[in-house]
Each structure stands twice: as C-alpha cells, then as structure tokens.
Design a protein around this motif. Structure first.
Motif, mmCIF file in Angstrom:
data_model
loop_
_atom_site.group_PDB
_atom_site.id
_atom_site.type_symbol
_atom_site.label_atom_id
_atom_site.label_comp_id
_atom_site.label_asym_id
_atom_site.label_seq_id
_atom_site.Cartn_x
_atom_site.Cartn_y
_atom_site.Cartn_z
ATOM 1 N N CYS B 263 0.809 -1.221 0.000
ATOM 2 C CA CYS B 263 0.000 0.000 0.000
ATOM 3 C C CYS B 263 0.841 1.270 0.000
ATOM 4 O O CYS B 263 0.348 2.332 -0.373
ATOM 5 N N ASN B 264 2.119 1.204 0.421
ATOM 6 C CA ASN B 264 2.919 2.425 0.405
ATOM 7 C C ASN B 264 3.706 2.605 -0.899
ATOM 8 O O ASN B 264 4.534 3.515 -0.998
ATOM 9 N N ALA B 265 3.452 1.770 -1.875
ATOM 10 C CA ALA B 265 4.017 1.997 -3.211
ATOM 11 C C ALA B 265 3.232 3.128 -3.876
ATOM 12 O O ALA B 265 2.013 3.200 -3.745
ATOM 13 N N ALA B 266 3.939 4.029 -4.587
ATOM 14 C CA ALA B 266 3.256 5.137 -5.258
ATOM 15 C C ALA B 266 2.550 4.626 -6.514
ATOM 16 O O ALA B 266 3.008 3.674 -7.156
ATOM 17 N N GLU B 267 1.435 5.253 -6.866
ATOM 18 C CA GLU B 267 0.672 4.819 -8.038
ATOM 19 C C GLU B 267 0.653 5.869 -9.132
ATOM 20 O O GLU B 267 0.364 5.555 -10.292
ATOM 21 N N THR B 268 0.916 7.126 -8.777
ATOM 22 C CA THR B 268 0.877 8.206 -9.769
ATOM 23 C C THR B 268 2.087 9.115 -9.576
ATOM 24 O O THR B 268 2.444 9.414 -8.430
ATOM 25 N N VAL B 269 2.692 9.549 -10.684
ATOM 26 C CA VAL B 269 3.704 10.585 -10.591
ATOM 27 C C VAL B 269 3.159 11.844 -11.265
ATOM 28 O O VAL B 269 2.593 11.779 -12.371
ATOM 29 N N LEU B 270 3.251 12.971 -10.545
ATOM 30 C CA LEU B 270 2.851 14.271 -11.076
ATOM 31 C C LEU B 270 4.138 15.039 -11.340
ATOM 32 O O LEU B 270 5.010 15.094 -10.464
ATOM 33 N N ILE B 271 4.279 15.597 -12.546
ATOM 34 C CA ILE B 271 5.534 16.275 -12.882
ATOM 35 C C ILE B 271 5.233 17.696 -13.354
ATOM 36 O O ILE B 271 4.361 17.901 -14.214
ATOM 37 N N HIS B 272 5.950 18.657 -12.770
ATOM 38 C CA HIS B 272 5.803 20.051 -13.200
ATOM 39 C C HIS B 272 6.302 20.173 -14.638
ATOM 40 O O HIS B 272 7.347 19.620 -14.983
ATOM 41 N N ARG B 273 5.553 20.922 -15.452
ATOM 42 C CA ARG B 273 5.911 20.955 -16.876
ATOM 43 C C ARG B 273 7.271 21.611 -17.129
ATOM 44 O O ARG B 273 7.917 21.344 -18.130
ATOM 45 N N ASP B 274 7.727 22.448 -16.179
ATOM 46 C CA ASP B 274 9.053 23.055 -16.333
ATOM 47 C C ASP B 274 10.181 22.083 -15.970
ATOM 48 O O ASP B 274 11.360 22.417 -16.141
ATOM 49 N N ALA B 275 9.826 20.913 -15.439
ATOM 50 C CA ALA B 275 10.852 19.907 -15.099
ATOM 51 C C ALA B 275 10.868 18.822 -16.167
ATOM 52 O O ALA B 275 11.012 17.630 -15.874
ATOM 53 N N LYS B 276 10.751 19.230 -17.425
ATOM 54 C CA LYS B 276 10.601 18.243 -18.503
ATOM 55 C C LYS B 276 11.810 17.315 -18.614
ATOM 56 O O LYS B 276 11.649 16.099 -18.718
ATOM 57 N N ASP B 277 13.031 17.872 -18.541
ATOM 58 C CA ASP B 277 14.221 17.020 -18.668
ATOM 59 C C ASP B 277 14.249 15.979 -17.559
ATOM 60 O O ASP B 277 14.474 14.793 -17.786
ATOM 61 N N THR B 278 14.023 16.463 -16.331
ATOM 62 C CA THR B 278 13.976 15.551 -15.186
ATOM 63 C C THR B 278 12.862 14.531 -15.384
ATOM 64 O O THR B 278 13.040 13.330 -15.154
ATOM 65 N N GLY B 279 11.707 15.013 -15.811
ATOM 66 C CA GLY B 279 10.554 14.136 -16.009
ATOM 67 C C GLY B 279 10.853 13.021 -16.994
ATOM 68 O O GLY B 279 10.501 11.858 -16.753
ATOM 69 N N THR B 284 11.701 7.436 -18.216
ATOM 70 C CA THR B 284 12.533 6.458 -18.924
ATOM 71 C C THR B 284 13.064 5.401 -17.964
ATOM 72 O O THR B 284 13.069 4.196 -18.269
ATOM 73 N N ALA B 285 13.480 5.853 -16.769
ATOM 74 C CA ALA B 285 13.970 4.887 -15.767
ATOM 75 C C ALA B 285 12.871 3.888 -15.414
ATOM 76 O O ALA B 285 13.119 2.686 -15.287
ATOM 77 N N LEU B 286 11.649 4.381 -15.271
ATOM 78 C CA LEU B 286 10.525 3.498 -14.942
ATOM 79 C C LEU B 286 10.286 2.499 -16.086
ATOM 80 O O LEU B 286 10.140 1.295 -15.863
ATOM 81 N N GLN B 287 10.254 3.030 -17.326
ATOM 82 C CA GLN B 287 10.001 2.145 -18.473
ATOM 83 C C GLN B 287 11.118 1.109 -18.617
ATOM 84 O O GLN B 287 10.849 -0.061 -18.897
ATOM 85 N N ASP B 288 12.355 1.536 -18.380
ATOM 86 C CA ASP B 288 13.474 0.593 -18.502
ATOM 87 C C ASP B 288 13.337 -0.564 -17.508
ATOM 88 O O ASP B 288 13.821 -1.667 -17.755
ATOM 89 N N ALA B 289 12.693 -0.279 -16.381
ATOM 90 C CA ALA B 289 12.502 -1.331 -15.372
ATOM 91 C C ALA B 289 11.238 -2.142 -15.646
ATOM 92 O O ALA B 289 10.904 -3.040 -14.885
ATOM 93 N N GLY B 290 10.521 -1.793 -16.722
ATOM 94 C CA GLY B 290 9.339 -2.584 -17.078
ATOM 95 C C GLY B 290 8.030 -2.019 -16.567
ATOM 96 O O GLY B 290 7.000 -2.701 -16.603
ATOM 97 N N VAL B 291 8.043 -0.780 -16.085
ATOM 98 C CA VAL B 291 6.804 -0.179 -15.585
ATOM 99 C C VAL B 291 5.968 0.313 -16.778
ATOM 100 O O VAL B 291 6.473 1.055 -17.633
#
Lengths: 422, 422
Positions: B263-279, B284-291
C-alpha cells in the motif's frame, strides 16, 4: 421516495464538500485569527439575543402544543442567563491554548530523515443531537477553535432556534473574512438528512451523537462514518467496608442529587454489608432529600418506604431523584455488579483501604474511576480541559470528557534529502 | 437461515465474552509476564513449523485447485524463511517498551483531587483479513504485548494454516499460565461469523479490516462496532519544477518499484511541466525497469510506448509495475489532483524550494506527507514503532502506521479525599 432520497444524499454531498472547502481556510489560520472569530461569534450571539429568544419562543410554543414533557421543554429553553453562559463559554474558548501544530512525537531516523507527528484538525465534524440549542453554539465554538468545520443536526424540536443561531454564527464568521460554511445546519433536511450524513462515507471525519440512548444506538448502528459514542451513564458508587461514614454520605448524596438529570449523576449505590451503620446513614440522607430508593432484599431491612428493585432497575439510567441500592458481601461482588451493569462512564469507590482502592482502579473498566470523590467531577471543565464536546463512553480515539485535543487528528511529516529504501 | 444466524450470533457472543474474560488476566500482567508469553509463542511457532507448513500446503493445494491468482497464492504461502521472520518479530515485540500504565497527562485539581490519565489496553481487538497467515501471528503478538485479547477472522483461503497456527499460539499461552482465549479464531463460522462480529455491539472494542478495497468497504459500511480503516493506497509523488533531477529519479523509482504490491508503493507521478528534462529521465527509468506508464496527453509527447491514461486510472491502485503520469502547470494543480484522487495514505513532494515544501506539508491532507523521501518509508518498522498492525487511512484514533500505542485506550483516574461538587 427514491428520488427524494437521492436528492437528500446529493445535498449532503454538497454540504460536506462545502464544509471541507471552508475548513481549508481554518487549517492554515493562526490562533489569533481563530480567537478573533470566537470573539466575533460571542459578540454576535450577545447582540442578537432578542432574535434568538424570539425563535426559541416559537420552538417552545410548538413544543407545548405537541405536549412535550416538561424536562425536555426545560432543555429546549434559552433564557438571558443561558445566553450569557454561551457568550462567556465562547470567550473561555478563546483563552485556551491552540492544540493545532503541537508536535506529539518526533525524532531523526537512522537514515537522516527527520520524522514528526503533528496535531492537525480532524477536518469536518458532524453532530447529531436533540432539543439542546446551547449545543449548537458549544460545538460551533469548539469546532472553530480546533480548526474544524462543523455540520449540525439539532433536531426538529429546536429547529427554529438552531436555524437563527446558525445564521448569526455564519454572519459572524463572514465578518472576520472566514467562510460561513464552517458552520452549517441540516435540520431542514429532516431525518433523511441525518441518515444521509451518517452513511455518506468520507463526508464527515467523525460524527458525534449527543442525546438519549435511542438516538445514540441509531447512529452507532447505522453510521458508515467514524462515530464517537457519548453519554449513557449508569454509574455506581461503591461504599466499601472501610469507608469513612461522612465521606460516604457526602459522596453518594452529591453524586445522586447535585444534578440528577445528567450523565455523570450516579444511579446505583453498592454498600458493603459490614458498613451497615454507614449505609443506613447514606440511604436515610437520600430519602430525606426525596430520592426514591429501589432496594434489594437486604437493603429493604435497613430502610423503610423503599421500592423493591427489579432486574431492570440495575441497568436503568433514572436521570431523576431515584436510585438503585444493593448490599454486597465483598469488593469482588461490587466489581462484578459494576462489570455487568455499568455503561463504563464514571465509577466511584469510597474506601480508606489502600489495596481496595488500587484494585478498584485497576479492575473496573470505565472512562473514569474515582476514589473518594463525587461522580459529578467527570466533566471537561472540572478536569481543566476548558471545554467539552461530550463524554465518550467508547475506548477508541477519546475516552471520558472530550475537549479540544479530542477533536484533532495527527499527521506524520517526513523531511528527507533524497532517501530511498533498500 | 434465521435459526443459523441466531446461532452464529450466539457463538460470537460467547467468543467475545470469553475474550473479555481472558483479557482480564492480561490487564494486570507485568511486562515480564507478557514478554515471557511472547517468547513462548515464538518458541512454539519455531518448533511447530513442520505442522504449520503442512497445514499451509493444504491451503495452497486447495488454492491451486480453485485457480487462485499467483499473487494471492504468494501471500498465502509460508516458507521456512517467512516462519523465521514471524519468530523474530515476536522476539522483537518482547524487546519493545510496554505502553500500558504510562501516564499520558496528570495534575492536581484546585480542590485537591489528583487527576491522571493512564494508558490501558483497548480490551478485545477483532481483525478481519484475507489470505495472509503471517498476519495471524503478527496481530496475536501485538495484541498480547499491548494487553489485549484478539479475535481473528483470516478468511477461508488460509483457514487450515490459521487454525493450526492459532492452536499452537493458544497452547503456548496456556503453557505460561495464561488463558488460551486471549487468541481465538472464527474462520469456522464463515462469512456469517465475520458479519456477526462486525455487528455485535460491545463485542469487540475495535475491529481492524486488512485486505482489498472490497473487504474494507464491507466492514466500514456494515460494522456497528468501532472500526479502523486501513490500507488503501493511491499515493502520488509530485516532482516540483525545482526538484533535484537525481533525487526525483531515485525517489519516484524507489516509490514505485521497490515493492509494487504494497500500500505504500506510489501509483501516480505528477511532474511540473518546467521539469521536462527531469521528467523524461524519471519516466525512462521506470520504463526501462518494465513499468507500464498510463500517461496524460502532455506526457505522451515526452515518452513513447505509453498507454493513454483514462479517468479511472487516476484512482487506480495498481499494486503492480504500472503507474499513472500527469504533467501539471504548477503546485496548485498538483495539490488539487492529490486532493481529488488520493486515499490520504502517503504523499510525496520532490523539491528544493522551501516554500513549496512547506505548502505541500500544510495543505496536503494525508496520514503521511514527505519531502524528498521515498513513499516506501511509511511503515511502523521504519518509523521506529517496532511493530505494525496496519496503516490507518482514517483520522480517528490512529493515523498512519499503527504500533502498540495505537492498540491502547486511556482511563482517567481521580484520587480524592471526600471532595464533592458545589
């Protein structure tokens, strides 16, 4: 019927949503802001007293037409004195410390995360009560001081008074730049509105029923929101063999007769059979004051003019000048009787024996256990809590008199620097 | 049907009465007595592991026959390692301080009465859970340490394992001179037994449901006893415009992938549009791990191979390698999204901006709010509570991880010398 029910549920949804929205303005409010709001509320009740008394007269007239019992009419009635009491209670609230923001626990975790548990408002507090217009002002005030929005269902008997009072309080809040929806009434939605409030999950964060056993049972059994059960008080005073006779007389007499109509009045006296002389003094003092005694067979041989106690009497909350009397063979029999019949509100032992005092404290399961003091001390004001929203007889969240702190929750705050779990 | 129902209610009445009677022996027990009981329980689980694993094999076989999903079978399965974990958890409990008897508040009243509020056991704790035989041992241990009797309904899938485990624990208690009825199971009474436990007023002092949303909703909506709602976790990590890129990647990745099924796993990530590079790095890190990412239209332009998010996705607890992604224009939009969809369990902001950190902490309404740390830290063990009976998502009584203290109530004790109220 279904259409109406739908619509009432939708109205409750809108009302609870408005309350939640309004509460946000209070969550970030300073103590000074909240105290200013309380002062404005006190002033508004004071200056609008004619309007409130007029509304109250309407409710009283209707009550008389409907042959409402005198005790209920008395509870329903506001007077200049009672309004003075409400005004000064709001002033007292302003002088109390603000529980919000207090750090309950906190430490640094081994990984460097700074952990804190801080006190926050519950959010939206619902109250369902009967024919007590003073409760409207009390709960609104305690709610505001503890940072909560309140939704009030005061019942049809006091509907006009509550409506006007809530209007006055809402105007006072708005005059301080706070949203009126911090205090909302739902009397106009009737019984269906009360039912919808009980069952609308996530609508209110807690629902507090205040009233007779029927009202409380209905709320506890039907609610789908968290409830704090309050009030039912079948309490006992046990006069131990070693009791000081004068203390026994004073404490039993005060516990029963000081204000028989309230939940912290004692309903049964248990007397050790070896304390017969003291017991007779206690019972005679009660009878002399007009208390009708419901006695077991042994007590019947100690006093005359008493009624024979029935099984039902042991669990009866008389709320009147009546008292059950049972003579017990030892402290075990007293504890067992209390366990069987007590509503776990306030239980008293009168004793000079240290080990019996300690046993009673340890073994009697009640919100409040007293040694050598009157049951009438179970009260938020007497305990120094400064305000009271009711007396909880359940064990979850709050037990005994509930003050400001009991209308709060906590939030855990973690401040890290990029820590992840390995 | 009515006859059966009557009889199940009567059985629940008898079981809760036996629990209340048994609990008395624990109310007066010293910490040493309780720790000895825990050691005996640990030893009994350890030495009876073959019997427990055999019972577990029976449940697993039945589960496979019934085509139970693999994730559920995994939760159902006990192994030598998992039993080692249960044994050491009981040992850890023995090493924790005893909350019972702690003085919470206390002072002398103006009239001389000495007032104390002390911590006492809740009394009888009920738990309804699903297919997790480890919870049987956890709750029994935490119950004993906090002075409570427990009544366990572990569900049909784990019925054989729970039955044997409870038998082992009961024998261990008796070997220490404690009543076996401190730990009782009601699996054999089936669903009707669970319903009777929920609705039997004054049977249990609190009922804790642990399981899926269906189970929790059923308990919350039907119970007439006090309930603590646990567990549902739709949590968010908000990556602020000022977020440190590496912290953002680490925290989102850890919050989602460290153990996605809890239950303490996160289900949604919210990203500020000005943090596009970070986002983009985070996604990509999530997708690389198969998310599998469920993305809003803006995020769809940041990464390929993502699924378009539906309205339902925002309130979905995936409990799996899937995550919803939303790009927000500012912190207000992030807070509003959280308020709309969060289950108020754990909410995280990644930011280097002090005022945004403070705003998030103040305005986000959740049991736990974190700045720059992984949501996976919401855990009784991580918080240093030493034990955890669940994570409360309600505001009443307990909020966030519940340890020993959360299984206690309080009792007010007044010691006088004959005081009466004037």
């Amino acid at each position: 019927m279904t259409a109406t029910h739908q619509s009432v549920t939708q109205q409750i949804a809108a009302i609870t949503k408005a309350a939640r929205q309004a509460q946000k303005s209070l969550a970030g409010a300073s103590r000074a802001d909240k105290d200013a709001a309380l002062a404005a509320m006190a002033n508004a009740i004071d200056t609008n007293r004619a309007k409130i008394l007029e509304a109250n007269a309407t409710d009283l007239d209707r009550g008389k037409e409907n042959n409402t019992p005198a005790a209920l009419l008395d509870r329903l009635q506001l007077t200049d004195d009672r309004i003075d009491g409400l005004v000064s209670a709001l002033g007292d609230l302003a002088s109390l410390p603000d529980p919000i923001g207090n750090v309950v626990r906190g430490n640094n975790l081994p990984n460097g995360i700074r952990l804190q548990q801080v006190r926050v408002p519950l959010g939206v507090v619902g109250a369902i009560y009967e024919a007590r217009p003073n409760v409207t002002v009390d709960i609104a005030g305690i709610g505001i001081k503890s940072g909560n929005a309140v939704i009030l269902r005061g019942g049809s008997a006091a509907e006009t008074t509550n409506g006007v009072t809530i209007g006055v309080l809402r105007d006072a809040l708005e005059s301080q730049g706070l949203p009126a929806d911090l205090v909302q009434g739902i009397d106009e939605l009737g019984r269906e509105g009360a039912n919808a409030l009980m069952t609308y999950r996530r609508g209110v964060d807690v629902l507090i029923p205040r009233g007779g056993p029927g009202l409380i049972r209905a709320v506890v059994e039907n609610a789908a929101v968290p409830v704090i059960e309050t009030g039912a008080g079948v309490g006992h005073v046990y006069v131990d063999a070693s009791a000081d006779p004068q203390k026994a007389v004073d404490i039993v007499f005060n516990s029963k007769t000081h204000r028989p109509s309230v939940c912290n009045a004692a309903e049964t006296v248990l007397i050790h059979r070896d304390a017969k002389d003291t017991g007779i003094k206690v019972l005679t003092a009660l009878q002399d004051a007009g208390v009708v005694l419901h006695v077991d067979p042994t007590a019947a041989t100690w006093v005359s003019d008493a009624v024979a106690a029935t099984e039902d009497d042991w669990s009866t909350e008389y709320l009147d000048m009546e008292m059950s009397v049972k003579i017990v063979g030892d402290i075990d029999e007293a504890i067992e009787h209390v366990e069987t019949y007590s509503t776990r509100h306030t239980e008293v032992i009168v004793t000079e024996n240290l080990s019996n005092a300690d046993r009673y404290i340890a073994e009697v399961d009640a919100a409040v256990v007293m040694v050598n003091a009157s049951s009438r001390f179970t009260d938020g004001g007497q305990f120094g809590l400064g305000a009271e929203i009711g007396i909880s007889t359940q064990k979850l969240h709050a037990r005994g008199p509930m003050g400001l702190e009991e209308l709060t929750s906590t939030k855990w705050i973690l401040r890290g620097d990029g820590q992840i779990r390995h």
